[in-house]
Design a protein around this motif. Structure first.
Motif, PDB file in Angstrom:
ATOM      1  N   THR A 136       0.830  -1.207   0.000  1.00  0.00           N
ATOM      2  CA  THR A 136       0.000   0.000   0.000  1.00  0.00           C
ATOM      3  C   THR A 136       0.862   1.254   0.000  1.00  0.00           C
ATOM      4  O   THR A 136       0.615   2.204  -0.760  1.00  0.00           O
ATOM      5  N   LEU A 137       1.884   1.272   0.867  1.00  0.00           N
ATOM      6  CA  LEU A 137       2.790   2.420   0.900  1.00  0.00           C
ATOM      7  C   LEU A 137       3.480   2.606  -0.444  1.00  0.00           C
ATOM      8  O   LEU A 137       3.658   3.726  -0.923  1.00  0.00           O
ATOM      9  N   SER A 138       3.877   1.483  -1.050  1.00  0.00           N
ATOM     10  CA  SER A 138       4.571   1.536  -2.334  1.00  0.00           C
ATOM     11  C   SER A 138       3.689   2.162  -3.402  1.00  0.00           C
ATOM     12  O   SER A 138       4.154   2.971  -4.225  1.00  0.00           O
ATOM     13  N   GLU A 139       2.407   1.815  -3.414  1.00  0.00           N
ATOM     14  CA  GLU A 139       1.496   2.343  -4.417  1.00  0.00           C
ATOM     15  C   GLU A 139       1.332   3.853  -4.298  1.00  0.00           C
ATOM     16  O   GLU A 139       1.180   4.552  -5.299  1.00  0.00           O
ATOM     17  N   TYR A 140       1.359   4.358  -3.057  1.00  0.00           N
ATOM     18  CA  TYR A 140       1.166   5.786  -2.835  1.00  0.00           C
ATOM     19  C   TYR A 140       2.460   6.591  -2.998  1.00  0.00           C
ATOM     20  O   TYR A 140       2.452   7.699  -3.542  1.00  0.00           O
ATOM     21  N   ILE A 141       3.578   6.043  -2.500  1.00  0.00           N
ATOM     22  CA  ILE A 141       4.808   6.825  -2.393  1.00  0.00           C
ATOM     23  C   ILE A 141       5.763   6.610  -3.562  1.00  0.00           C
ATOM     24  O   ILE A 141       6.492   7.530  -3.949  1.00  0.00           O
ATOM     25  N   SER A 142       5.766   5.421  -4.155  1.00  0.00           N
ATOM     26  CA  SER A 142       6.703   5.129  -5.251  1.00  0.00           C
ATOM     27  C   SER A 142       6.622   6.136  -6.392  1.00  0.00           C
ATOM     28  O   SER A 142       7.660   6.594  -6.898  1.00  0.00           O
ATOM     29  N   PRO A 143       5.411   6.525  -6.841  1.00  0.00           N
ATOM     30  CA  PRO A 143       5.358   7.523  -7.930  1.00  0.00           C
ATOM     31  C   PRO A 143       6.035   8.839  -7.559  1.00  0.00           C
ATOM     32  O   PRO A 143       6.665   9.476  -8.413  1.00  0.00           O
ATOM     33  N   VAL A 144       5.906   9.227  -6.292  1.00  0.00           N
ATOM     34  CA  VAL A 144       6.534  10.473  -5.846  1.00  0.00           C
ATOM     35  C   VAL A 144       8.054  10.343  -5.900  1.00  0.00           C
ATOM     36  O   VAL A 144       8.761  11.252  -6.352  1.00  0.00           O
ATOM     37  N   ILE A 145       8.567   9.201  -5.438  1.00  0.00           N
ATOM     38  CA  ILE A 145      10.012   8.966  -5.435  1.00  0.00           C
ATOM     39  C   ILE A 145      10.570   8.985  -6.855  1.00  0.00           C
ATOM     40  O   ILE A 145      11.572   9.645  -7.144  1.00  0.00           O
ATOM     41  N   TYR A 146       9.894   8.265  -7.757  1.00  0.00           N
ATOM     42  CA  TYR A 146      10.398   8.184  -9.130  1.00  0.00           C
ATOM     43  C   TYR A 146      10.184   9.489  -9.889  1.00  0.00           C
ATOM     44  O   TYR A 146      10.827   9.715 -10.925  1.00  0.00           O
ATOM     45  N   LEU A 147       9.298  10.352  -9.390  1.00  0.00           N
ATOM     46  CA  LEU A 147       9.152  11.683  -9.968  1.00  0.00           C
ATOM     47  C   LEU A 147      10.298  12.586  -9.551  1.00  0.00           C
ATOM     48  O   LEU A 147      10.855  13.345 -10.363  1.00  0.00           O
ATOM     49  N   LEU A 148      10.693  12.512  -8.267  1.00  0.00           N
ATOM     50  CA  LEU A 148      11.717  13.408  -7.727  1.00  0.00           C
ATOM     51  C   LEU A 148      13.136  12.924  -8.006  1.00  0.00           C
ATOM     52  O   LEU A 148      14.054  13.733  -8.137  1.00  0.00           O
ATOM     53  N   ALA A 149      13.327  11.607  -8.083  1.00  0.00           N
ATOM     54  CA  ALA A 149      14.684  11.051  -8.211  1.00  0.00           C
ATOM     55  C   ALA A 149      15.449  11.564  -9.435  1.00  0.00           C
ATOM     56  O   ALA A 149      16.646  11.867  -9.333  1.00  0.00           O
ATOM     57  N   PRO A 150      14.831  11.693 -10.624  1.00  0.00           N
ATOM     58  CA  PRO A 150      15.615  12.125 -11.797  1.00  0.00           C
ATOM     59  C   PRO A 150      15.955  13.613 -11.807  1.00  0.00           C
ATOM     60  O   PRO A 150      16.772  14.044 -12.624  1.00  0.00           O
ATOM     61  N   ILE A 151      15.331  14.419 -10.948  1.00  0.00           N
ATOM     62  CA  ILE A 151      15.592  15.859 -10.960  1.00  0.00           C
ATOM     63  C   ILE A 151      17.049  16.118 -10.578  1.00  0.00           C
ATOM     64  O   ILE A 151      17.510  15.622  -9.549  1.00  0.00           O
ATOM     65  N   PRO A 152      17.799  16.867 -11.389  1.00  0.00           N
ATOM     66  CA  PRO A 152      19.200  17.183 -11.030  1.00  0.00           C
ATOM     67  C   PRO A 152      19.241  17.943  -9.707  1.00  0.00           C
ATOM     68  O   PRO A 152      18.685  19.038  -9.599  1.00  0.00           O
ATOM     69  N   LYS A 153      19.873  17.353  -8.715  1.00  0.00           N
ATOM     70  CA  LYS A 153      19.840  17.964  -7.379  1.00  0.00           C
ATOM     71  C   LYS A 153      20.625  19.278  -7.317  1.00  0.00           C
ATOM     72  O   LYS A 153      20.384  20.102  -6.437  1.00  0.00           O
ATOM     73  N   ILE A 154      21.539  19.468  -8.255  1.00  0.00           N
ATOM     74  CA  ILE A 154      22.294  20.725  -8.279  1.00  0.00           C
ATOM     75  C   ILE A 154      21.353  21.893  -8.532  1.00  0.00           C
ATOM     76  O   ILE A 154      21.627  23.030  -8.123  1.00  0.00           O
TER      77      ILE A 154
END
Length: 242
Positions: free
Chosen positions: A77-95
């Motif tokens: 359940t947590l994966s279904e809600y939070i995974s899209p957010v993680i994979y949305l933010l992860a590719p953003i260049p942190k610089i």
């Protein structure tokens, strides 16, 4: 011994190229090493500050990111809600977040540690999440059959699957982390290899500039070697790295 052959070849290529080009902005390796030795105490101090910031960010990312990644990966359940957010933010260049981070945390050490943390955090959390999701379902059957608790499942199934992936993610993230640290250290500090390199560049002291770049490379080599050694201690069943 074999692992040093590539480094030796790179040194020879550097020396030969510098001699052939005979350009003052590209000193030979021997000239850089002489300059490195003369100013080794200063470079070591700058390297200490960079190492401290890098280590702090990485350790915090692993301590927070790995449990969060395991938790999200283990609970559907947590994966279904939070995974899209993680994979949305992860590719953003942190610089790109550095100006905002400096506004929130100031231009001191905290902002520099946080930018390393945020880079490594997403690397670790994605690796831990994916490692848990990729564990075959039948691996859980024996422990569930004997009604083992979540603690036993985590220690006997999940951690052995997650730890190798976590170390891989840290190795990959270190290159990006050191690159961003160099950039971050050009703001609001007088200590750190990033500041030292840019300061020598502004002074047109190219030998010292290259000595700083060499020190940054050594920091990366030591960091990856340390991660490999730690992996051999914690995951002795895995093939030897580097």
């Amino acid at each position: 011994m074999k692992k040093w052959i590539g480094i030796l070849a790179l040194i020879i290529l550097w020396q030969v190229t510098a001699v052939l080009t005979h350009n003052y902005i590209f000193p030979t390796f021997l000239q850089v090493m002489k300059s490195f030795a003369v100013n080794s105490s200063t470079i070591l101090i700058h390297g200490f500050y960079s190492s401290l910031r890098l280590a702090s960010g990485v350790i915090l990312a692993v301590m927070i990111g790995m449990p969060v990644g395991i938790l999200i990966g283990y609970h559907r359940t947590l994966s279904e809600y939070i995974s899209p957010v993680i994979y949305l933010l992860a590719p953003i260049p942190k610089i790109a977040l550095l100006p905002m981070i400096m506004l929130l945390f100031g231009i001191g050490n905290l902002s520099k540690i946080f930018i390393i943390f945020i880079i490594m955090f997403f690397q670790v959390i994605v690796a831990a999440h994916d490692a848990v999701k990729n564990i075959p379902g039948e691996y859980f059957i024996p422990l569930r059959t004997i009604r083992a608790g979540h603690k036993a499942i985590v220690f006997h199934i999940i951690l052995p699957a997650v730890l190798p992936e976590m170390f891989t993610s840290v190795r990959i993230g270190l290159a990006t982390g050191i690159s961003v640290l160099f950039f971050a250290e050009t703001f609001g500090t007088r200590w750190g290899l990033g500041f030292y390199i840019m300061d020598m560049w502004m002074r047109l002291d190219y030998k010292q500039m290259y000595a700083g770049i060499l020190a940054l490379g050594i920091l990366g080599l030591i960091s990856v070697s340390g991660v490999n050694r730690l992996q051999r201690c914690i995951c002795p069943w895995m093939p030897k790295q580097g």
